[in-house]
Motif scaffolding. Structure first.
Motif, short mmCIF file in Angstrom:
data_model
loop_
_atom_site.label_atom_id
_atom_site.label_comp_id
_atom_site.label_asym_id
_atom_site.label_seq_id
_atom_site.Cartn_x
_atom_site.Cartn_y
_atom_site.Cartn_z
N VAL A 66 0.34 -9.76 0.68
CA VAL A 66 0.28 -8.47 1.38
C VAL A 66 1.54 -7.67 1.06
CG1 VAL A 66 0.24 -7.35 3.63
CG2 VAL A 66 -1.23 -9.32 3.20
N LEU A 67 2.68 -8.35 1.02
CA LEU A 67 3.94 -7.67 0.66
C LEU A 67 3.90 -7.20 -0.79
CD1 LEU A 67 6.46 -10.08 2.39
CD2 LEU A 67 5.85 -7.77 3.12
N LEU A 68 3.30 -8.01 -1.65
CA LEU A 68 3.18 -7.62 -3.06
C LEU A 68 2.38 -6.32 -3.19
CD1 LEU A 68 2.29 -10.04 -5.95
CD2 LEU A 68 1.04 -7.91 -5.69
N TYR A 72 3.70 -2.49 -4.60
CA TYR A 72 3.05 -1.66 -5.63
C TYR A 72 2.74 -0.27 -5.10
CZ TYR A 72 2.53 -5.05 -9.40
OH TYR A 72 2.79 -5.92 -10.44
N ARG A 73 2.47 -0.16 -3.81
CA ARG A 73 2.26 1.17 -3.25
C ARG A 73 3.55 1.98 -3.27
NH1 ARG A 73 -1.10 -1.75 0.43
NH2 ARG A 73 0.53 -1.79 2.02
N PRO A 76 4.99 1.37 -9.19
CA PRO A 76 4.61 0.30 -10.11
C PRO A 76 5.80 -0.58 -10.51
CG PRO A 76 3.55 2.34 -10.75
CD PRO A 76 4.52 2.69 -9.66
N ASP A 77 6.97 0.04 -10.76
CA ASP A 77 8.15 -0.75 -11.13
C ASP A 77 8.56 -1.69 -10.00
OD1 ASP A 77 8.25 0.36 -13.64
OD2 ASP A 77 9.80 1.83 -13.13
N SER A 78 8.54 -1.17 -8.78
CA SER A 78 8.89 -2.00 -7.62
C SER A 78 7.90 -3.16 -7.50
CB SER A 78 8.84 -1.16 -6.34
OG SER A 78 9.80 -0.13 -6.37
N GLY A 79 6.63 -2.85 -7.69
CA GLY A 79 5.61 -3.88 -7.58
C GLY A 79 5.80 -4.99 -8.59
N ARG A 80 6.11 -4.62 -9.83
CA ARG A 80 6.29 -5.64 -10.86
C ARG A 80 7.51 -6.51 -10.57
NH1 ARG A 80 4.01 -1.44 -14.16
NH2 ARG A 80 6.05 -0.45 -14.44
N ASP A 81 8.59 -5.91 -10.09
CA ASP A 81 9.78 -6.69 -9.73
C ASP A 81 9.46 -7.68 -8.62
OD1 ASP A 81 11.30 -5.36 -11.60
OD2 ASP A 81 12.27 -4.02 -10.15
N VAL A 82 8.79 -7.20 -7.58
CA VAL A 82 8.45 -8.06 -6.46
C VAL A 82 7.45 -9.13 -6.89
CG1 VAL A 82 7.28 -8.14 -4.22
CG2 VAL A 82 9.01 -6.39 -4.68
N ILE A 145 -8.53 -18.25 -13.73
CA ILE A 145 -8.51 -16.78 -13.64
C ILE A 145 -7.65 -16.45 -12.43
CG2 ILE A 145 -9.85 -14.67 -13.35
CD1 ILE A 145 -11.49 -17.82 -14.66
N GLY A 146 -6.38 -16.19 -12.71
CA GLY A 146 -5.44 -15.89 -11.63
C GLY A 146 -5.22 -14.40 -11.49
N ARG A 147 -4.30 -14.05 -10.62
CA ARG A 147 -3.99 -12.64 -10.34
C ARG A 147 -3.46 -11.95 -11.61
NH1 ARG A 147 -0.23 -13.69 -6.93
NH2 ARG A 147 1.53 -13.36 -8.30
N PRO A 148 -4.10 -10.88 -12.05
CA PRO A 148 -3.61 -10.18 -13.24
C PRO A 148 -2.28 -9.48 -12.92
CG PRO A 148 -5.90 -9.59 -12.73
CD PRO A 148 -5.33 -10.27 -11.53
N PHE A 149 -1.24 -9.82 -13.65
CA PHE A 149 0.08 -9.25 -13.37
C PHE A 149 0.02 -7.73 -13.49
CE2 PHE A 149 4.39 -7.89 -14.23
CZ PHE A 149 5.12 -8.64 -13.31
N GLY A 150 0.53 -7.06 -12.47
CA GLY A 150 0.59 -5.61 -12.49
C GLY A 150 -0.67 -4.91 -12.00
N HIS A 151 -1.65 -5.70 -11.56
CA HIS A 151 -2.92 -5.10 -11.12
C HIS A 151 -3.38 -5.70 -9.80
CE1 HIS A 151 -3.62 -2.74 -14.76
NE2 HIS A 151 -3.13 -3.76 -15.43
N PRO A 152 -2.67 -5.42 -8.72
CA PRO A 152 -3.07 -5.97 -7.42
C PRO A 152 -4.44 -5.48 -6.96
CG PRO A 152 -1.42 -4.26 -7.11
CD PRO A 152 -1.50 -4.52 -8.59
N GLU A 153 -4.86 -4.34 -7.48
CA GLU A 153 -6.17 -3.80 -7.08
C GLU A 153 -7.33 -4.68 -7.58
OE1 GLU A 153 -5.60 -2.35 -11.23
OE2 GLU A 153 -4.30 -2.60 -9.47
#
Length: 230
Positions: A66-68, A72-73, A76-82, A145-153
């Motif tokens: 949820v924090l991730l 990203y909201r 995008p840069d913040s999301g990738r770092d987190v 098939i894990g979480r695609p990095f950079g695409h939380p949607e």
């Protein structure tokens, strides 16, 4: 959980008829944060974000994912770092995670019976691979098939991950079954037209899975291994 003869027959029908067995990771396969608690990870992620000027203090949750999404909201840069930081914690958690009773039996039984076993998860592929290697399950799982990095949607409840799993397995939705432990899993399964079996040890969660159109709900993964062998 005591299942009726009809319920056992339904499980056997669903599992044995599925060329592709899709498994959520955290819950149906392992208790990911059993030894590295999710609230502690969430606190660490908040601190990491704060140091980098990302304010997640108003996101009241103990769920790192949820924090991730919140990061990203922010940007995008913040999301990738987190997300990179979350992956580190997920991987540490996977190194000490506890198996869900019966899950390994199900994976080995399905693989030995010729089913295509895939793990489909909002967690990172790196963490899942770490866990599978620890428990000598790598050769029994065809794909992760894990979480695609950079695409939380694209995380569940979006059906993207399940559709990707079907493409990889070259399976139609009716030729697969998905086992998940959350309402978001059931929603994703319905959206992808994949039959869903719920796993829940809590009656309230079991009811939620049923309401979200899981075709069956079990509280013990051993039941599924037995049904597959029936």
């Amino acid at each position: 959980m005591t299942l009726s003869a009809g319920a056992r027959a339904q499980l056997a029908y669903l599992l044995r008829g599925a060329r592709a067995l899709l498994l959520d990771f955290d819950g149906p396969v392992a208790h990911l944060f059993a030894g590295h608690p999710a609230p502690d990870v969430a606190d660490a992620v908040r601190h990491f974000a704060t140091v980098r000027g990302i304010d997640l203090s108003k996101v009241h949750t103990s769920d790192p994912l949820v924090l991730l999404r919140a990061a990203y909201r922010h940007s995008p840069d913040s999301g990738r770092d987190v997300e990179a930081h979350v992956i580190e914690h997920e991987t540490r958690a996977a190194a000490v995670a506890q198996p869900t009773p019966g899950a390994h039996e199900l994976i080995r039984t399905a693989a030995s019976a010729g089913h295509h076993v895939l793990v489909v998860s909002n967690n990172s592929e790196r963490a899942i691979r770490t866990y599978l290697a620890r428990h000598d399950l790598t050769d029994h799982v065809a794909h992760i098939i894990g979480r695609p990095f950079g695409h939380p949607e694209q995380m569940k409840p979006d059906p993207h991950l399940l559709r990707a799993a079907l493409d990889i397995a070259r399976a139609a939705p009716a030729d697969a079954v998905f086992i998940g432990d959350s309402i978001t899993d059931a929603i994703a399964g319905t959206a992808a037209a994949v039959p869903c079996i719920g796993y829940a040890t809590d009656p309230e969660r079991a009811e939620g899975l049923t309401d979200a159109d899981a075709l069956a709900v079990v509280d013990d993964m051993h039941i599924l291994a037995v049904a597959l062998r029936a």
